[in-house]
Design an enzyme around this catalytic site. Sequence first.
Site, mmCIF file in Angstrom:
data_model
loop_
_atom_site.group_PDB
_atom_site.id
_atom_site.type_symbol
_atom_site.label_atom_id
_atom_site.label_comp_id
_atom_site.label_asym_id
_atom_site.label_seq_id
_atom_site.Cartn_x
_atom_site.Cartn_y
_atom_site.Cartn_z
ATOM 1 C CB ILE A 24 -0.947 -0.014 1.229
ATOM 2 C CG1 ILE A 24 -1.904 -1.208 1.154
ATOM 3 C CG2 ILE A 24 -1.729 1.298 1.319
ATOM 4 C CD1 ILE A 24 -2.682 -1.475 2.447
ATOM 5 C CG ASN A 97 1.420 2.120 4.854
ATOM 6 O OD1 ASN A 97 0.365 1.524 4.750
ATOM 7 N ND2 ASN A 97 2.551 1.705 4.284
ATOM 8 C CB SER A 150 -6.680 -3.428 9.960
ATOM 9 O OG SER A 150 -7.200 -4.683 9.564
ATOM 10 C CE1 TYR A 165 -1.819 -5.995 11.172
ATOM 11 C CE2 TYR A 165 -4.160 -6.535 11.093
ATOM 12 C CZ TYR A 165 -3.057 -5.894 10.555
ATOM 13 O OH TYR A 165 -3.196 -5.133 9.406
ATOM 14 C CE LYS A 169 -2.511 -2.394 11.473
ATOM 15 N NZ LYS A 169 -1.764 -1.262 10.912
ATOM 16 C CB THR A 200 0.183 -5.895 0.003
ATOM 17 O OG1 THR A 200 -0.127 -6.483 1.275
ATOM 18 C CG2 THR A 200 -0.764 -4.733 -0.266
HETATM 19 P P1 NDP Z 1 3.770 -4.735 3.359
HETATM 20 O O1 NDP Z 1 4.124 -5.926 4.186
HETATM 21 O O2 NDP Z 1 3.608 -4.892 1.888
HETATM 22 O O3 NDP Z 1 4.839 -3.554 3.613
HETATM 23 C C1 NDP Z 1 5.207 -3.186 4.901
HETATM 24 C C2 NDP Z 1 6.115 -1.977 4.805
HETATM 25 O O4 NDP Z 1 6.414 -1.543 6.137
HETATM 26 C C3 NDP Z 1 7.435 -2.239 4.131
HETATM 27 O O5 NDP Z 1 7.818 -1.091 3.399
HETATM 28 C C4 NDP Z 1 8.394 -2.457 5.306
HETATM 29 O O6 NDP Z 1 9.719 -2.183 4.887
HETATM 30 C C5 NDP Z 1 7.826 -1.450 6.296
HETATM 31 N N1 NDP Z 1 8.135 -1.711 7.701
HETATM 32 C C6 NDP Z 1 7.876 -2.843 8.412
HETATM 33 N N2 NDP Z 1 8.324 -2.710 9.673
HETATM 34 C C7 NDP Z 1 8.860 -1.454 9.759
HETATM 35 C C8 NDP Z 1 9.484 -0.722 10.796
HETATM 36 N N3 NDP Z 1 9.665 -1.252 12.020
HETATM 37 N N4 NDP Z 1 9.913 0.531 10.535
HETATM 38 C C9 NDP Z 1 9.750 1.088 9.299
HETATM 39 N N5 NDP Z 1 9.145 0.438 8.288
HETATM 40 C C10 NDP Z 1 8.720 -0.815 8.512
HETATM 41 O O7 NDP Z 1 2.456 -4.122 4.037
HETATM 42 P P2 NDP Z 1 1.026 -3.713 3.437
HETATM 43 O O8 NDP Z 1 1.196 -2.748 2.340
HETATM 44 O O9 NDP Z 1 0.238 -4.945 3.208
HETATM 45 O O10 NDP Z 1 0.376 -2.991 4.702
HETATM 46 C C11 NDP Z 1 0.581 -1.613 4.947
HETATM 47 C C12 NDP Z 1 -0.268 -1.226 6.154
HETATM 48 O O11 NDP Z 1 -1.631 -1.535 5.889
HETATM 49 C C13 NDP Z 1 0.096 -1.957 7.447
HETATM 50 O O12 NDP Z 1 -0.039 -1.076 8.534
HETATM 51 C C14 NDP Z 1 -0.956 -3.046 7.518
HETATM 52 O O13 NDP Z 1 -1.196 -3.481 8.829
HETATM 53 C C15 NDP Z 1 -2.157 -2.308 6.941
HETATM 54 N N6 NDP Z 1 -3.174 -3.197 6.417
HETATM 55 C C16 NDP Z 1 -2.888 -4.046 5.385
HETATM 56 C C17 NDP Z 1 -3.883 -4.877 4.889
HETATM 57 C C18 NDP Z 1 -3.631 -5.819 3.769
HETATM 58 O O14 NDP Z 1 -4.553 -6.601 3.439
HETATM 59 N N7 NDP Z 1 -2.458 -5.819 3.142
HETATM 60 C C19 NDP Z 1 -5.233 -4.863 5.454
HETATM 61 C C20 NDP Z 1 -5.422 -3.931 6.524
HETATM 62 C C21 NDP Z 1 -4.418 -3.124 6.990
HETATM 63 P P3 NDP Z 1 11.005 -2.765 5.685
HETATM 64 O O15 NDP Z 1 10.811 -4.233 5.831
HETATM 65 O O16 NDP Z 1 12.182 -2.369 4.862
HETATM 66 O O17 NDP Z 1 11.007 -2.054 6.997
#
Ligand code: NDP
Length: 258
Positions: A24, A97, A150, A165, A169, A200
């Site tokens: 996202i 995010n 979420s 989780y 949220k 994703t």
């Molecule tokens: P992804 O797993 O595709 O991406 C996660 C991103 O967060 C990556 O860029 C990762 O990069 C970064 N990240 C993870 N931990 C850290 C940290 N400690 N500090 C900085 N960056 C961090 O996630 P999504 O796009 O699927 O989800 C994005 C958001 O949307 C999240 O908050 C998720 O809970 C929420 N969401 C997603 C849903 C879905 O169906 N996908 C549904 C509902 C909510 P890196 O590893 O380099 O740190």
Amino acid sequence: MVSAADLFSLKGNTAIVTGGTSGIGRCVANYLASAGAGVAIVARHGDAARQAAEEVAAEYGVKTVGIGCDVTDEASVTAMVDTVSGAIGIADVLFNNAGINIPETALDVSYADWKRILDVNLNGAFLTARTFARKLISEKKPGSVINVASISASIIVQPQSQAAYNASKAAVVHLTKSLAIEWVKYGIRVNVVSPGYVWTEMNQIVDKKITEVWMRSTPFGRFATPDEMAGGVLYFASKASSYATGSELLIDGGITCL
Ligand code: NDP
């Protein structure tokens, strides 16, 4: 009256996107840039953040910067906000995010995993929002925080168990309302987008038997694309939402109606 294009324009704005290298966040970074904002891409892996920032700059011709930062580390978040200011200007939009999930039952989840999920999803969102807001307040500038919760803040999705989780949220939604009220006097609006199931990396590794249950329970019968989250974020980032603070926007294919 301004035009619809002006209402949603982010020309002159600077946006931070945490978790901006994947899913996202990576997708929404494109839309923020396309609306005219300078964009800082933030993730733990700095190389991926810098690569994404270069791609966004090349495609949309806006100022960008990619920064390695762990949102659970206060010093790292402070340095990140300072770096953004120096590189592309003081950020006035935060797409907060970054998030993780480790689905485990409440009886089995290790305390370390429990704390890690709360640390990234709740504490990281808080630290990033506060550091962003402190900078804006010191500069006497208004701004907009868009948190990401979420459907799991409202309902207990099945068949997997993920109490940590879900709790994290739900807390993000209430954190949003708390910050919205505290910061209204500074002109900083705080809102939250709550996605349903989005296609994703986070979900592409989930067992098909589980995702089939999810799709049967989703009135739309399919995953959202990351692009389908962007409209809500642009709304909260722009003057289109100038009277909205403390709002939760569910973008979930109807699942929370059931
Ligand atoms: P992804 O797993 O595709 O991406 C996660 C991103 O967060 C990556 O860029 C990762 O990069 C970064 N990240 C993870 N931990 C850290 C940290 N400690 N500090 C900085 N960056 C961090 O996630 P999504 O796009 O699927 O989800 C994005 C958001 O949307 C999240 O908050 C998720 O809970 C929420 N969401 C997603 C849903 C879905 O169906 N996908 C549904 C509902 C909510 P890196 O590893 O380099 O740190």
